[in-house]
Design an enzyme around this catalytic site. Sequence first.
Site, PDB file in Angstrom:
ATOM      1  N   SER A  59       0.738  -1.143   0.112  1.00 23.36           N
ATOM      2  CA  SER A  59      -0.138   0.166   0.198  1.00 23.36           C
ATOM      3  C   SER A  59       0.863   1.407   0.261  1.00 23.36           C
ATOM      4  CB  SER A  59      -1.371  -0.316   1.092  1.00 23.36           C
ATOM      5  OG  SER A  59      -1.679   1.151   1.217  1.00 23.36           O
TER       6      SER A  59
ATOM      7  N   TYR B 122      -1.387  -0.082  10.652  1.00 23.63           N
ATOM      8  CA  TYR B 122      -1.320  -1.116   9.017  1.00 23.63           C
ATOM      9  C   TYR B 122      -0.260  -0.700   8.553  1.00 23.63           C
ATOM     10  CZ  TYR B 122      -3.534  -1.959   4.570  1.00 23.63           C
ATOM     11  OH  TYR B 122      -3.710  -1.999   3.299  1.00 23.63           O
TER      12      TYR B 122
END
Length: 336
Positions: free
Chosen positions: A184, A211
């Site tokens: 990501s 995350y």
Amino acid sequence: MAFKDNLILMSSWEVWKESVFQKLFTYHLPPASALLQSKDLSGLNVIVTGSTSGIGLHTAKEIAMAGANVTMACRNVKAAKEIASMWKEEVHNIRVLNVEVMELDLVSFSSVRQFADEWEQRDKPLHLLISNAGMLALGESEKFTSEGLEQHMHVNHVAPSLLTLLLLPSLLKAPSSRIIHVNSVVHHLGVVEPQYWNSKSDQSICSIEAYASSKLVHMMFLKSLASKLSDRNNASIQCIAVHPGAVCTNLNEGSKRKIFFMYDAAEGSRSPIFCATSDSVTENLVKGFAYYSCSCKPGKVAAKAEDLDACSVVWQKTLDILELKDDYLSQVLDKQ
């Protein structure tokens, strides 16, 4: 302090730019299904984790439709078998799809080890390991798994690392293989603090930061693995991290909060499929590693991921948590 503030600002801009303008940057690209229309992946053995929904589902389906032998590695075996049956039914008058289902629960190290043991017993090459499964516990406070690890770090980094390391013998059996990690762009917002992977932090960490940090350190782990393989003159395994874009999936409860600039899951599978199957990817590898953006082009990585010494720290901490010997990789390579 000014330098740190500027670094945070630059990182935030990278995330914002990649997300808000992603459809503008990629309007000219074909859909994921078109990337494989002229490719025949027959004979390739492929594992796709988290393949019952979202990006993983579309990735597994398109690669299977192109002829590869696809293993859906997932927790919900029943759902996966139903999905595989539907795919086979779609094309039963045209071709035979080679799709199987194996149970894999990344929350359990024993499940990861059992999966890897069952795969290794087949004694066949693994051409593609597409590590897609992950978690984002939006809005939740810091939590730890039964293994004693912060939950994002466990599911998004440590467990996939264990799977990768255990499957190295099969990856090395292939003349050329790729490890694709669905990463990501938010890795730019992550921090590397190994002391807090398995203990509570001094400050409260939000789910987004947890995350982002898990994505950052897994990219660093892959980069370290690629570098070590390169140092041993073993270029048969290519390690690629890829940003699929800001995507509406179950991971982020996207179905409830779709935003105009976000991709659907099919669009999100485009860059992982490209990285898994395009010959041009090899041209941008540096010591066996590359990071790609959702535009199917090399992307900008966080400064920390450029630091090989920091990557080595991540590598060592990961081995320590998994209780693997420092010379684990050397032992695997020496057996080939």
